[in-house]
Scaffold this active site. Structure first.
Site, PDB file in Angstrom:
ATOM      1  N   GLU A  85       0.840  -1.198   0.000  1.00 45.13           N
ATOM      2  CA  GLU A  85       0.000   0.000   0.000  1.00 45.13           C
ATOM      3  C   GLU A  85       0.879   1.254   0.000  1.00 45.13           C
ATOM      4  O   GLU A  85       1.760   1.412   0.827  1.00 45.13           O
ATOM      5  CB  GLU A  85      -0.913   0.007   1.230  1.00 45.13           C
ATOM      6  CG  GLU A  85      -1.884  -1.169   1.303  1.00 45.13           C
ATOM      7  CD  GLU A  85      -2.957  -1.157   0.206  1.00 45.13           C
ATOM      8  OE1 GLU A  85      -3.109  -0.112  -0.482  1.00 45.13           O
ATOM      9  OE2 GLU A  85      -3.624  -2.190   0.044  1.00 45.13           O
ATOM     10  N   CYS A 149      -7.161  -1.421   8.716  1.00 48.65           N
ATOM     11  CA  CYS A 149      -5.855  -1.447   8.051  1.00 48.65           C
ATOM     12  C   CYS A 149      -5.435  -0.026   7.669  1.00 48.65           C
ATOM     13  O   CYS A 149      -4.344   0.435   8.007  1.00 48.65           O
ATOM     14  CB  CYS A 149      -5.919  -2.315   6.788  1.00 48.65           C
ATOM     15  SG  CYS A 149      -6.104  -4.073   7.141  1.00 48.65           S
TER      16      CYS A 149
END
Length: 207
Positions: A85, A149
């Site tokens: 990410e 998350c």
């Protein structure tokens, strides 16, 4: 104190929803067995899927260990690759956590920027790990999902001025084993540390 040792913290999440075993924490435990080499002091931590715990736990990890890098690992039920990410987002937290709670403001840090990028070049990490022939597919994403998350990642990025990373793993056996995921995390984090070292060496040269 041995300054040549670098401290790295890697977190995984506890159970939530239908995921009574969270692949992220299983993968982190596999990584702990493998280690990151003799010059890295690796600490691992399981994070409950609770907004309020994240808000106190993540700052305490930074304060206690003063790590060179913190890598958060989370589970994505939709993922089929190990996903790096690039950024964390501040707004849009509407999903209830394990305590049936979500922040009133639906944001992570009031007054913080909408999005914070990691200082680590995830495209470069992805290319390097893919080229190493690991046998685990790695991809890059700009959306960590606006749940715990993303919330954890943004909190860490905000505290560390971008010196954090987030890796999403697929559920166990879909298609990778715990051992595969542990090896993938090891390779990914070693590349991240190499990139941080290169960036720091450049800074020293410029000075």
């Amino acid at each position: 104190m041995n300054n040549s040792k670098r401290t790295v913290i890697v977190t995984g999440f506890g159970p939530f929803g239908e995921h009574s075993v969270n692949a992220s924490w299983v993968a982190v435990q596999e990584l702990k067995k493998l280690g990151l080499g003799h010059d890295v002091d690796l600490h691992v931590c399981e994070v409950p899927v609770e907004y309020q715990t994240v808000q106190s736990l993540v700052p305490s990890l930074w304060k206690q260990y003063h790590p060179q890098l913190v890598v958060h690992v989370g589970l994505s039920g939709m993922a089929t690759t190990v996903t790096l990410e690039k950024c964390g987002r501040n707004h849009g937290y509407k999903g209830l956590d394990n305590c049936s709670f979500c922040p009133d403001t639906q944001c992570c840090v009031e007054g913080g920027p909408d999005c914070i990028d990691s200082i680590i070049d995830m495209d470069s990490v992805c290319k390097r790990v893919t080229a190493s022939g690991l046998g685990v597919a790695v991809s890059v994403s700009k959306d960590a999902g606006r749940y715990l998350c993303d919330f954890t990642y943004y909190t860490s990025l905000y505290l560390s001025r971008g010196r954090s990373a987030f890796v999403h793993v697929p559920p166990l056996g879909k298609p990778y084993s715990a051992e595969d995921l542990g090896r993938a995390l090891q390779a990914i984090i070693q590349e991240m540390l190499d990139l941080l070292d290169q960036a720091e060496n450049k800074i020293h040269c410029q000075h």
